[in-house]
Design a protein around this motif. Sequence first.
Motif, PDB file in Angstrom:
ATOM      1  N   ALA A  65       1.177  -0.950   0.155  1.00 47.57           N
ATOM      2  CA  ALA A  65       0.137   0.094  -0.251  1.00 47.57           C
ATOM      3  C   ALA A  65       1.074   1.278  -0.317  1.00 47.57           C
ATOM      4  CB  ALA A  65      -0.687  -0.060   0.853  1.00 47.57           C
TER       5      ALA A  65
ATOM      6  N   THR B 252       0.615   3.863  -3.075  1.00 50.50           N
ATOM      7  CA  THR B 252      -0.530   4.735  -3.033  1.00 50.50           C
ATOM      8  C   THR B 252       0.995   6.189  -3.611  1.00 50.50           C
ATOM      9  OG1 THR B 252      -1.055   4.214  -0.933  1.00 50.50           O
ATOM     10  CG2 THR B 252      -0.994   6.207  -0.932  1.00 50.50           C
TER      11      THR B 252
ATOM     12  N   THR C  65       0.094   8.148  -6.764  1.00 47.35           N
ATOM     13  CA  THR C  65       0.087   9.257  -6.687  1.00 47.35           C
ATOM     14  C   THR C  65       0.911  10.084  -7.940  1.00 47.35           C
ATOM     15  OG1 THR C  65      -0.431   9.853  -4.856  1.00 47.35           O
ATOM     16  CG2 THR C  65       0.066  11.590  -5.426  1.00 47.35           C
TER      17      THR C  65
ATOM     18  N   THR D 154      -8.894  -3.264  -3.151  1.00 47.34           N
ATOM     19  CA  THR D 154      -8.604  -2.739  -2.057  1.00 47.34           C
ATOM     20  C   THR D 154      -9.795  -3.129  -0.994  1.00 47.34           C
ATOM     21  OG1 THR D 154      -8.978  -0.263  -0.597  1.00 47.34           O
ATOM     22  CG2 THR D 154     -10.104  -0.454  -2.839  1.00 47.34           C
TER      23      THR D 154
ATOM     24  N   TRP E 266      -5.147   5.339   8.172  1.00 45.80           N
ATOM     25  CA  TRP E 266      -4.941   5.035   7.002  1.00 45.80           C
ATOM     26  C   TRP E 266      -5.553   5.767   6.165  1.00 45.80           C
ATOM     27  CZ3 TRP E 266      -3.684  -0.718   5.903  1.00 45.80           C
ATOM     28  CH2 TRP E 266      -3.436  -0.981   4.928  1.00 45.80           C
TER      29      TRP E 266
ATOM     30  N   THR F 219      -4.256   8.976   3.234  1.00 45.07           N
ATOM     31  CA  THR F 219      -3.978   8.565   1.852  1.00 45.07           C
ATOM     32  C   THR F 219      -4.639   9.409   0.937  1.00 45.07           C
ATOM     33  OG1 THR F 219      -4.157   5.712   2.395  1.00 45.07           O
ATOM     34  CG2 THR F 219      -4.385   6.571   0.116  1.00 45.07           C
ATOM     35  N   GLN F 220      -6.066   9.859   1.953  1.00 44.77           N
ATOM     36  CA  GLN F 220      -6.622  10.271   0.397  1.00 44.77           C
ATOM     37  C   GLN F 220      -6.460  12.355   0.726  1.00 44.77           C
ATOM     38  OE1 GLN F 220      -9.609   9.241  -1.553  1.00 44.77           O
ATOM     39  NE2 GLN F 220      -7.866   7.843  -0.941  1.00 44.77           N
TER      40      GLN F 220
ATOM     41  N   SER G 215      -3.406  12.663   1.206  1.00 45.76           N
ATOM     42  CA  SER G 215      -1.982  13.534   0.126  1.00 45.76           C
ATOM     43  C   SER G 215      -2.476  13.445  -1.278  1.00 45.76           C
ATOM     44  CB  SER G 215      -1.731  12.084   0.732  1.00 45.76           C
ATOM     45  OG  SER G 215      -1.558  10.988   0.189  1.00 45.76           O
ATOM     46  N   ASN G 216      -3.551  12.211  -1.130  1.00 45.40           N
ATOM     47  CA  ASN G 216      -3.614  12.720  -2.964  1.00 45.40           C
ATOM     48  C   ASN G 216      -5.023  14.283  -3.473  1.00 45.40           C
ATOM     49  OD1 ASN G 216      -2.890  10.292  -3.488  1.00 45.40           O
ATOM     50  ND2 ASN G 216      -5.030   8.641  -3.113  1.00 45.40           N
TER      51      ASN G 216
END
Lengths: 586, 493
Positions: free
Chosen positions: A25, A29, A33, A88, A136, A140-141, A143-144
Amino acid sequence: MILSAQFLSSLAMTAIQAPQFILAAASTTASATASATASATASASASASASASATATPSLPAVVPASPTPTAVPSSTAATATAVNFPTILFSLLIWGAVLFAVVIVLLPDRTREQRTRIKALGVAGASAALFFALWAVETQASNAAIGLGGRPGGELMEQRRWLASFPISASYHLDADGLALGLILLTTVVFFCVAIAVWRNDRHVKLLSIALLTLETAFLGVLCSYDWVLFLIFWSLPIAPVYLLIRAFGGGGERSSRVAMRYAVTALVSTGLLAVAALLIGFEDGTRSFDMGLAPLTLPATVSHVVFWLCTGAFLIAMAVVPLHIPLLDLEEDSSGALSAVFAALLPTLGAYGLLHVSVGFFPAISQSYSLLFAVLAVISVAWAGIAAVRTDDLRRLVGHIGTVQMGAVLLAVAGHTTLAITGAIFLLVSRGLTVSVLMLVSSLIQERTRRVRISQIAGLAWQTPRLAAFWLGAALSAAGTPLLSGFVAYLLLFTGAFPAHRWFTVLVLVGVLVTPVVLLWAAQRMFLGASRETFSKVRDVGPFELTYLVVLLAVIVLLGVLPEHFADLFNNGASSILFPGTSG
Amino acid sequence: MPPVNGHALVATLLPSALLLLTAAAIALLGWRRPALPAGFHRWLACIGLLGAAGGALITLSGLTRTQGLGLVTLQGAVVADRFAVYAELLLCAVGLLGVLGAGTAQPRLHRRAPAFHALVLTATAGGTIIAIQWEMGMLLAGAGLLLLSLTGMVALEKTVPAAGEAALKQLAGAAVAFAVLAYGLAIVFGATGTTDLEATRGLLVHAAGLEGLGLAMTLLGLCYLVGATPLHLWLLQVIRGSSGGVAAVVVSLGTTAGAVALVRVMVSGFSDTLRPWVILAAVLAAIACLYPAVIALAVTDVRRLIGLGVSLQGGLLLTALLGTGIGGDHRLAGGVVAILFGSTVFALASLASLQAVGLLEAQGIGTTSEGLRGLSRRAPGTAALLCLGLAGLAGLPPLAGFIARVLVAESAVAGGFAWVAVASLAAWLLYAIPVLRCLAALFVEDDDAPVAAPAGYRLARFVATCCAVSGILASVLAGPMLYAAQGAALSLH
């Protein structure tokens, strides 16, 4: 038979591949990105310009980006350098992780002290697991989000599998989350984690409490992640039994607890019924013959649209406990024990607000905007009524409940404002409100428990005995007031700035009403903590290391949101724009 | 008309024949060898039920060679199609779970255990005959066998006055229901000149007054089987008077066979274009959903609550019946799928809750709210079973009863009866309230009375646990179950 084999094999594949996915992951990730940046440039600039134009000009832009057709098969949109796409299951782990611990607890005995301690430990472990997965997903979201990907539905974390396909209106196991949901997921998991610790010292109905809390957490997270109506209804109605049992078990006792619990159950059942009727209407009238919720905006006949809109809005307003529907929740908060009142006050109305934003506004943007004046009026009524009630009440927990209602009124103003900025502010406010009300409820409960008083007028001079309690109360009060460097400031700033162009006078009225919040809280603080200390309270203990554990966590998140709002701003902003401009998923 | 197959006779009648033969064997052994233990008869009954299920699977394999078309024999009197296979498998499964979970009734049954197991098999055989019939005579034969067997099972506990009274009342009610059904079919026969149910579909195009009366009486007679209001009293009598184990078998077999009969008669036979019976069914469905839910609000006895819950399930099956034709968008409305899925799930919930009641009796615990107070501390396992059973009856998520209710409402809306769907949803909301009160008594209220834990009944407890847990598994596996139900439903159209 073939389909059952396919269904079971897909589940088995997912279970087998999950560990590999978890290990990959982090690298996935980052490469996702990078590789998704080029392909998402056009949509990112489109959404950026859309949000920029929405920020500068509060009305909807003339052109709404085209909505891509959602896929009905499981898809992992991460184009990775490894060229292997693992399905996922992060949202599934997030939702079902807690209830798995509950299932284990069901099988354990609870007769001896050690057995009960084991159960409590599992309860904390379950809440911790959910918090881990939530962090988590959010990180993750987040940073995106900076490149316009995170915080929108249809992203790399989406899960969709066939479920009830052999029926006129099909339903699927569809999980996803936008920026709004992710913010509330973070709030929910943090609050449940803290409450799981806060109830450690309870020795009554230990098994029931642990199972009910874990089931509630599963239900709340499921509501936030569900993108199918059948799944949504299951999770929406799942809390009814646990909340009812918790009130009966941990309420004040006697007929009153029974009445309060039944009143909550009836309102929740009515809310569920309204949503069920709405779901049936949507399923039959929108032409897709599917209960999928990822198909916003909906294309329904005009009359049906309005009926469904009001069915959904009515259901969510009941859950939000806005005036005049706020009494059952207030009674619930007043009657339940300390930590439970934090859960009920912080999260139950938050789910209603989520539904209002996600469904009523997200599925019916034009209709919700046409009724914006009504929402603005409701906002003013809520804020005014609850504000006056907060000034007049002498009950500590009821005071906090009224403050929560005032803040919900402000969320209604954001709905009325109907701009990306206002909705972003509403998301911040919901998270901030949840954390603030949790702290206030927990502190109130500790005060009531240690002083054995429920009325503010009966308490005075506590600061000498309980300086830390006073500090936490003041910290939460300042956050509720919108003090800079605390979470409330960013929320109110965005919300009022976003709502002002659309409804100037209503914004001013709500702003004035919200100002009651710090006045009332600080006045209560003055009465409870300052003044001459009383002999009666000379033996009152301050919070120790145990209580500090969960109070510090909550306050830390409040400060984090206030000091580093930009960490979540893009995420929440993308969520807000996906609500107002549905169909712009990445 | 599906093609006639030379092996059709064996394929269609095999399950019923196996059941009847095994019942005869058990009865004979019980008469000739009274010293045999009750467990022997139980396992023999299980073998018979498993054999019948195997016969149904053989039929299914035969159907694959005919591309799923039904096998018709006895001059069109019986048919083996996928619906019949599904129904037979379901009935055998319900019978099997009922037999294995009826251990708690042993003290009451005493020496009459062989008769009980034989009657379970004959009742199941009656249900399978209803599943394969296409003709009024066969329908009446199957219904009669079923009703007599169910009454007999209740009457076996005659040494207990309440059970004897329940059996007498059930006999009277069953006789009236059978008579109504028979008269209704007789009127339809008089109007069409044929006893072939499928042929009546084309002949009863315009149902005049008398034909409408015949259809209404047929429907009412079938309502008795599913336990729908106003013919639901037998459910309450049986559940009140019989032991939990016996009541579980009687109620679940009866209502499941009733659901099968509803589909076979009203879908395969009478067309949904006949408005009189459809309107009557809509009104009955709405009343059958709301009445037990409203009455349940004031109930404090868990037996009565379960009985009203089962009756409400009958109302839901009637609601789904409204969606068994073509919907407004010219597609199948899905009512048959909803009935099949619903009857599976409802049978599991009924079995779980009544077998839990049986365990309560075995442990000497009363079934009123007073008796259930603090049960989670006195008998946690039984409390959990009762909780899951009641939650399944009430349709609380995440149990499959919730999904079944959604599907039922969907099919009613698709059939053009949205108001009945709203009534069914309202009934769901109302029935949840007394169930929540009961759960509070189980888990919240304190009671320190000690519990006597009897040595046996491990098998009954295991089966009850399986039935309760199946309610959750059915939610997860709803997709494959619906796929199977859809295959069965398509064979009817």
